[in-house]
Scaffold this motif. Structure first.
Motif, PDB file in Angstrom:
ATOM      1  N   LYS A  50      22.305  31.925  37.754  1.00  0.00           N
ATOM      2  CA  LYS A  50      22.238  32.701  38.987  1.00  0.00           C
ATOM      3  C   LYS A  50      20.888  32.546  39.665  1.00  0.00           C
ATOM      4  O   LYS A  50      20.806  32.386  40.884  1.00  0.00           O
ATOM      5  CB  LYS A  50      22.495  34.186  38.687  1.00  0.00           C
ATOM      6  CG  LYS A  50      23.877  34.494  38.165  1.00  0.00           C
ATOM      7  CD  LYS A  50      24.002  35.984  37.844  1.00  0.00           C
ATOM      8  CE  LYS A  50      25.360  36.325  37.278  1.00  0.00           C
ATOM      9  NZ  LYS A  50      25.463  37.766  36.936  1.00  0.00           N
ATOM     10  N   ASN A 131      29.314  32.069  40.550  1.00  0.00           N
ATOM     11  CA  ASN A 131      28.341  33.102  40.849  1.00  0.00           C
ATOM     12  C   ASN A 131      27.570  32.722  42.102  1.00  0.00           C
ATOM     13  O   ASN A 131      27.580  31.567  42.556  1.00  0.00           O
ATOM     14  CB  ASN A 131      27.364  33.259  39.682  1.00  0.00           C
ATOM     15  CG  ASN A 131      28.034  33.814  38.443  1.00  0.00           C
ATOM     16  OD1 ASN A 131      28.889  34.680  38.526  1.00  0.00           O
ATOM     17  ND2 ASN A 131      27.641  33.299  37.287  1.00  0.00           N
ATOM     18  N   ALA A 356      21.674  46.509  33.705  1.00  0.00           N
ATOM     19  CA  ALA A 356      22.523  45.745  34.615  1.00  0.00           C
ATOM     20  C   ALA A 356      23.925  45.733  34.023  1.00  0.00           C
ATOM     21  O   ALA A 356      24.116  45.979  32.829  1.00  0.00           O
ATOM     22  CB  ALA A 356      21.974  44.323  34.762  1.00  0.00           C
ATOM     23  N   PRO A 386      28.426  50.669  37.032  1.00  0.00           N
ATOM     24  CA  PRO A 386      28.711  49.618  38.014  1.00  0.00           C
ATOM     25  C   PRO A 386      29.970  49.900  38.825  1.00  0.00           C
ATOM     26  O   PRO A 386      30.877  50.613  38.375  1.00  0.00           O
ATOM     27  CB  PRO A 386      28.872  48.363  37.153  1.00  0.00           C
ATOM     28  CG  PRO A 386      29.246  48.871  35.809  1.00  0.00           C
ATOM     29  CD  PRO A 386      28.591  50.206  35.652  1.00  0.00           C
ATOM     30  N   ASN A 429      34.341  41.705  40.149  1.00  0.00           N
ATOM     31  CA  ASN A 429      32.898  41.807  40.367  1.00  0.00           C
ATOM     32  C   ASN A 429      32.459  43.208  39.966  1.00  0.00           C
ATOM     33  O   ASN A 429      32.937  44.207  40.536  1.00  0.00           O
ATOM     34  CB  ASN A 429      32.556  41.536  41.830  1.00  0.00           C
ATOM     35  CG  ASN A 429      31.053  41.536  42.075  1.00  0.00           C
ATOM     36  OD1 ASN A 429      30.367  42.500  41.789  1.00  0.00           O
ATOM     37  ND2 ASN A 429      30.545  40.453  42.634  1.00  0.00           N
ATOM     38  N   SER A 431      29.038  45.481  39.703  1.00  0.00           N
ATOM     39  CA  SER A 431      27.664  45.398  40.193  1.00  0.00           C
ATOM     40  C   SER A 431      27.029  46.775  40.253  1.00  0.00           C
ATOM     41  O   SER A 431      27.701  47.793  40.411  1.00  0.00           O
ATOM     42  CB  SER A 431      27.626  44.742  41.578  1.00  0.00           C
ATOM     43  OG  SER A 431      28.373  45.498  42.503  1.00  0.00           O
ATOM     44  N   ASN A 432      25.701  46.792  40.074  1.00  0.00           N
ATOM     45  CA  ASN A 432      24.869  47.948  40.372  1.00  0.00           C
ATOM     46  C   ASN A 432      23.540  47.432  40.909  1.00  0.00           C
ATOM     47  O   ASN A 432      23.402  46.232  41.196  1.00  0.00           O
ATOM     48  CB  ASN A 432      24.712  48.874  39.160  1.00  0.00           C
ATOM     49  CG  ASN A 432      23.956  48.217  38.001  1.00  0.00           C
ATOM     50  OD1 ASN A 432      23.352  47.163  38.162  1.00  0.00           O
ATOM     51  ND2 ASN A 432      23.994  48.851  36.831  1.00  0.00           N
ATOM     52  N   GLY A 435      21.978  44.247  39.075  1.00  0.00           N
ATOM     53  CA  GLY A 435      22.626  42.959  38.922  1.00  0.00           C
ATOM     54  C   GLY A 435      24.125  43.057  39.087  1.00  0.00           C
ATOM     55  O   GLY A 435      24.671  44.098  39.475  1.00  0.00           O
ATOM     56  N   TYR A 436      24.791  41.933  38.791  1.00  0.00           N
ATOM     57  CA  TYR A 436      26.245  41.903  38.934  1.00  0.00           C
ATOM     58  C   TYR A 436      26.832  40.948  37.903  1.00  0.00           C
ATOM     59  O   TYR A 436      26.153  40.082  37.331  1.00  0.00           O
ATOM     60  CB  TYR A 436      26.651  41.475  40.340  1.00  0.00           C
ATOM     61  CG  TYR A 436      26.455  39.999  40.608  1.00  0.00           C
ATOM     62  CD1 TYR A 436      27.490  39.085  40.420  1.00  0.00           C
ATOM     63  CD2 TYR A 436      25.225  39.510  41.037  1.00  0.00           C
ATOM     64  CE1 TYR A 436      27.307  37.735  40.643  1.00  0.00           C
ATOM     65  CE2 TYR A 436      25.032  38.155  41.276  1.00  0.00           C
ATOM     66  CZ  TYR A 436      26.089  37.278  41.081  1.00  0.00           C
ATOM     67  OH  TYR A 436      25.896  35.928  41.303  1.00  0.00           O
TER      68      TYR A 436
END
Length: 1198
Positions: A50, A131, A356, A386, A429, A431-432, A435-436
């Motif tokens: 990433k 990604n 994450a 997330p 997906n 995510s927070n 990150g994801y």
């Protein structure tokens, strides 16, 4: 609303649990044959990270690999916008791949391609996405220029040297070194902090130096930047005089008082508390650096718990606490304590752990049959929690086409009664803010008939009473059902004793012999049926019937352990013996038989446990016994003799081709029998002759003998011990075996013609023992390969060859010879290939060209003759060449002189060859013949070729014809081997002084038509070394080397002759002559008295050094001889015999005049031997020859 949502969530959970229990998705087998034919949506198999930091010096490669059926196509977005790679010539995509290669070798800047990239792989069944790949260029900026003033501190105070490196991408690695690139020593007192600064808890005078240098290494580009050196001076107040101390205090540099001992305080971190946030899975590093005098010690603890001992470590002299793979349990308060003998100080660090997103359950690929039900689950955790988002083929699922069979429930998608054509790739997906996660999972709706994947007709072998597992791996969509049948499909196998596994395997827990047979598995679903056959063989177990027994044996005796085994006859057994669970010693005393182990002449080291293990491919059995070795009982003097002959020979267990022979051994006479030799006599074929049949160990008294048919056997046995062989036993009764057809055919069958029109078939006849019956004959069969279909045969007897006449020349024949007797034919004989006879070749090769490589080497090329014209096996070509004449004009065409013809043979089907050893500047002729096994064919037309000029040989001679004070006249003869047209001569010469050192080298060029030259302006009474060579257009040849000297000045010669007129010298010479005369008379008288007085030996034994006669090879006169001249010159070569060759006898005047080597200095002193050859150094490595001196020999008496 909350009350309304809660029942809906519960219903969803119950539905998912129900579907999970009711539905099982298909597992697609990895068999390539299955995968090759199945459609499959795309799957990303490899992608770049990433956060991708690239090196600006190298091309940018962004990976994206995917698989699918059909193979997917690829596209990219950059910063959320379609990236058209066709518009940028620097960007290419690898074939059959989505990987991008950005070429920046032409000077383009990598930063121009920074951004967020995403790869898309699609085919007709769906779309997968990668990604978000953030491309950033690595950076290693230079240190900002600064002028650092020297730091002057008082001893004992704390100090911080700041590094402050430039911000790089990724961040640099910091270390401190000196001017010599040696790391600065660190300790509890001096250490580097996490920020790169160098901390001194207290300074000492030894810290004074001018090369504190902070280095920053940027790992991506492997470059190192350095800060300007920092100078530190540590002053000791006690060592400064009062005036300087007053000055320093007046300037208020250090303060009023010198540094004293003090309790600790923290340099890092500041204050009493601080906080630190770390992400789950990362590394937590907490740092406390304290100052104080004496140097404080740092300790760590966790306020509300224990430190994780397996993941925690202390670094930087306990100043850093490092915890790897951080989890939520590592949150809390950590306390560092610094203390010395004056006190302590504490600091508390409050650590919070965020996370994450990380997977609890990532969605997995789903393969469903039409109308089946399945579930995709995407569960992730994080801190904060997330957010889950679903996509279909890269599009938010809320924007995707509606599908009644699909229902999205938060982190779950439920599929009910899916339809053909609804395959797709779904993305989850999570995510927070930290990150994801992105995961692709396809739903592949397949309608496939069953396939049985287990190999066809596979054979399973098991041991009786062991479980048997018969595989029936299958694939189909929907999942096929499996049914088993035995032998025929009349009845389905159900219930005991069979167990049916979910994967289709049939298990028989306790296999019996009646379970052997053919089994059929049938796979069925709604789209078809498939079946497969396998076979089960139930084998008898391996068992040891007679186990080895415990043995107590006297030292130096033999011992036998028996191990008789029963096994299934269709399995191949392997017997292995172990000693103390290890391999047997590598000792020839250990003899392993098919059912026993014999140890000869046992010793104490042989004691132990011996185990026999019988292995087959399916099972094994083992048994053990112990061996104890005891001392032999003392006995009187032992007489060792050969054993007595065995007795009582008996034949039992008669068979068609075997019989059992037993006997009773004779007396061993104190030497154990090592072996028995069994011999036989064939009264039918070879009466009166005994042949060796077999040998058995001395521990056995029976032998199972394998016999041949149609033999009248009598047997006898001979025993052998260390002393020798016994007499033979009395013969056994005669045992006659019945006749039978031959078991073997003649060996060494060959087919080879001796004439152009015949084929001789030969073989090695069978021995009488191989006849197997009366009336032995040989059936000889042949046929021409690729021409005759039927065999021609003839039966012959009492011969070992047969000639087939009237055959074509050199054609292949198939040949075989079979043994036949009155009871039948031997086995089908092997076919060998033979050839009829050869004839001489009829065609000559054609010389294509002759390439002259140089003056002594040429290469000839020819055209191969047709294979048919060889009329035999091509052995090769012979090249004949000879010298017709030289190309010199005086060797005119009217006087050719043929040299001996030379021959070169080139094996095989060659078409060219090299002709070495040619004479330069000559006319040659060459022709070629082909040859086979019978001989040579006709010669080709001879072709001429000329060799070019080469370098000439050595001139025939070089000599002096006139010698004067300052000149020499030289004469020479042209080389015998001119090897071309002479273009001239080269004469080089240099003087040689008394110490054999060479002077300046002069060089002259002489026309080719000259045969002499006079050299002027030479030094008188001086030796000169001459190197003379001829040359052609090709270059100079080897030199002839000689040494000559000019004559002596007349005045000086007269002065030296005057010495001989002195009275004292005349008197001395007369005394010597008189003494020699007296000795000669005495010797003559003694010799006439009968030779009783051996003069030679007496003189050799009692020689007076003053009156010893001169040796032939050392003709010098007393003290005037110069021994140095007997030593070989530096670089010269001495004849291997150790002697010096002479041109004439020792008494010849030549040895003392022009023909000798005696040389004089200008003062008349002697400097060389009167005769012999002296080799000296030469220029350019040419050999030297002897140099006769023209000096007047009478001067040597002065």
């Amino acid at each position: 609303m909350l009350m309304m949502d809660r029942p809906r969530d519960c219903r969803t959970l119950l539905l998912v649990l129900f579907l999970g229990n009711m539905v099982k998705a298909l597992d697609v087998p990895l068999d390539p044959k299955v995968l090759e034919g199945l459609p499959q949506p795309p799957t990303i198999t490899h992608q770049s990270p990433k956060d991708y930091i690239v090196d600006p010096r190298e091309n940018i490669v962004i990976h994206c690999e995917a698989k699918g059926k059909p193979h997917p196509s690829f596209s990219w977005t950059r910063n959320g916008i379609h990236f058209d790679i066709d518009k940028d010539s620097k960007v290419t995509m690898k074939p059959h791949s989505g990987t991008l290669v950005i070429d920046i070798s032409g000077g383009e800047k990598a930063e121009a391609y920074e951004g967020v990239y995403q790869c898309t792989a699609r085919n007709e069944h769906g779309t997968a996405i990668s990604n978000n790949i953030v491309i950033r260029q690595s950076r290693s900026p230079l240190w900002s220029k600064e002028k650092i003033k020297p730091i002057i501190v008082q001893e004992g105070v704390s100090l911080v040297l700041q590094c402050r490196p430039p911000a790089g991408l990724p961040p640099p690695i910091i270390f401190w070194m000196d001017n010599n690139f040696q790391r600065l020593p660190q300790s509890r007192r001096v250490s580097q902090g996490l920020n790169g600064d160098l901390y001194f808890s207290n300074v000492v005078t030894e810290d004074s130096r001018s090369d504190y240098i902070c280095y920053a290494r940027f790992p991506h580009t492997q470059t190192i930047q350095q800060k300007q050196p920092i100078t530190v001076r540590v002053l000791n107040m006690d060592a400064i005089n009062e005036t300087m101390a007053a000055y320093l205090n007046d300037t208020d540099l250090f303060g009023d008082d010198p540094a004293e001992e003090r309790r600790p305080s923290f340099l890092v971190p500041t204050g009493s508390t601080s906080s630190k946030m770390v992400l789950r899975g990362q590394v937590l590093e907490l740092e406390c650096i304290a100052e104080g005098l004496p140097t404080p010690e740092v300790a760590w603890s966790k306020v509300s718990g224990e430190l994780p001992t397996k993941r925690a470590s202390f670094q930087n002299f306990q100043k850093t606490l490092r915890i790897v793979d951080v989890s939520e349990a590592d949150a809390g308060e950590y306390r560092c304590t610094a203390k010395n003998r004056l006190g302590s100080v504490h600091h508390t660090i409050r650590v919070t752990v965020k996370a994450a997103p990380y997977w609890i359950s990532a969605p997995r690929n789903l393969v469903l049959a039409p109308l089946e039900t399945g579930v995709l689950t995407c569960r992730a955790r994080g801190n904060p929690k997330p957010t889950i988002s679903w996509f279909m083929n890269g599009v938010p699922i809320e924007n995707a086409p509606a599908d009644l069979s699909r229902k999205v429930e938060d982190d779950t998608i439920i599929f009910t009664e899916v339809q053909t054509g609804s395959s797709a790739v779904y993305q989850c997906n999570a995510s927070n803010e930290y990150g994801y996660l992105l995961s692709n999972a396809f739903v592949n709706v397949l309608a496939e008939p069953p396939r049985v994947l287990t190999p066809l007709n596979k054979v399973y072998q098991v041991i009786m009473n062991k479980p048997a597992l018969l595989d029936c791996a299958s694939f189909g969509s929907p999942l096929p059902g499996i049914t088993w049948f035995k032998d025929s499909r009349s009845s389905v196998l159900v219930g005991d004793p069979f167990v049916f596994h979910e994967n289709g395997t049939l298990e028989i827990p306790v296999a019996q012999a009646f379970n052997s047979g053919k089994y059929t598995c049938v796979a069925t679903n709604s789209f078809g049926i498939s079946e497969n056959h396998v076979y089960l063989e139930v084998k008898e177990p391996t068992r040891i019937l007679k186990q080895p027994e415990y043995k107590v044996v006297q030292r130096n005796r033999n011992v036998v352990f028996e191990c008789k085994v029963k096994h299934d006859p269709s399995l191949i057994p392997t017997m292995t013996w172990l000693k103390d669970n290890g391999e047997l010693p590598d000792d020839e005393r250990f003899i392993v038989d098919s059912d026993s182990l014999t140890i000869m002449e046992v010793t104490e080291n042989d004691e132990g446990t011996y185990t026999c293990i019988m292995n087959t491919t399916l099972d094994q059995d083992s048994a053990s016994a112990e061996l104890t070795v005891v001392e032999a009982t003392p006995t009187p003097a032992v007489i060792y003799e050969k054993p007595d002959a065995p007795t009582d020979l008996e034949l039992t267990d008669p068979g068609a081709r075997s019989v059992q022979l037993t006997w009773i051994p004779g007396d061993e006479h104190n030497s154990p029998i090592k072996k028995f030799l069994i011999q036989y006599e064939d009264a039918l074929h070879d009466s009166g002759t005994w042949h060796n049949l077999t040998e058995v160990p001395g521990t056995k008294t029976t032998a199972h003998l394998k016999l041949s048919p149609f033999v009248h056997y009598s047997f006898r046995v001979i025993a052998r011990n260390d002393i020798g062989y016994s007499l033979p036993s009395q013969p056994s009764r005669q045992y006659r075996t019945n006749p039978a057809a031959p078991d073997e055919n003649p060996s060494e069958v060959k087919g080879m013609g001796t004439e152009p029109n015949n084929l001789v078939i030969s073989w090695k006849p069978l021995t009488g023992l191989q006849w197997n019956g009366p009336g032995l004959q040989y059936k000889v069969m042949w046929r021409q390969m690729h021409v005759d279909e039927k065999w021609t045969s003839v039966t012959v007897a009492n011969v070992s060859k047969f000639v087939v006449a009237g055959t074509p020349t050199f054609v292949p024949y198939e040949v075989k010879v079979q043994a036949v007797n009155n009871y039948g034919h031997g086995p089908n004989p092997a076919v060998i290939i033979g050839y009829s006879g050869e004839d001489l070749p009829v065609e000559a090769p054609e010389i294509a060209r002759v390439l002259v490589q140089n003056s002594t080497l040429a290469e000839v090329y020819w055209k191969s003759v047709p294979a048919k014209s060889v009329r035999g096996k091509l052995q090769g070509y012979r090249v004949y060449y000879w010298k017709e004449r030289s190309l010199h004009k005086h060797n005119g065409h009217g006087h050719p002189h043929h040299m001996e013809q030379q021959t070169l043979t080139f094996s095989g089907n060659r078409s060219h060859g090299k002709l070495p050893g040619l004479h330069p500047y000559s006319l040659y002729k060459v022709n070629i013949k082909v040859f086979n096994g019978r001989g040579e064919g006709p010669a080709s037309t001879s072709q001429q070729f000329e060799t070019p000029e080469g370098v000439p040989g050595r001139p025939a001679f070089l000599r002096v014809t006139d010698s004067n004070l300052d000149s020499l006249t030289l004469e020479w003869g042209p080389p015998h081997e001119k090897n071309g047209r002479l273009t001239g001569y080269t004469l080089r010469y240099q003087s040689v002084n008394n110490s054999n050192e060479l002077g300046h080298l002069e060089e002259l060029t002489v026309p080719a038509n000259e045969t002499s030259i006079t050299l002027h302006n030479l030094k008188y009474s001086t030796r000169y070394k001459f190197y003379f060579s001829a040359k052609t257009l090709k270059g100079p040849g080897p030199s002839v080397t000689e040494e000559f000297a000019t004559i002596m000045d007349a005045a000086m010669a007269s002065r030296q002759v005057d010495i001989a007129t002195q009275g004292w010298f005349i008197g001395l010479m007369c005394a010597i002559a008189l003494l020699i005369l007296v000795l000669l008379i005495v010797c003559f008288i003694k010799r006439n008295k009968g030779g009783k007085y051996p003069v030679k030996e007496k003189e050799d034994a009692h020689a007076d050094p003053e009156i010893q006669p001169m040796k032939d090879d050392d003709i010098t006169f007393g003290e005037y001889s110069d021994n140095e001249d007997h030593k070989p010159l530096k670089g010269s070569r001495t004849p291997s015999s150790g002697t010096v060759k002479r041109d004439e006898s020792d008494d010849s005047l030549v040895d003392y005049g022009e023909g000798g080597d005696g040389q004089f200095n200008e003062d008349g002193s002697f400097i060389g031997q009167y005769s012999g050859k002296t080799e000296r150094d030469t220029v350019q490595g040419h050999e030297s020859s002897e140099a006769p001196s023209p000096v007047n020999a009478m001067n040597s008496f002065v």
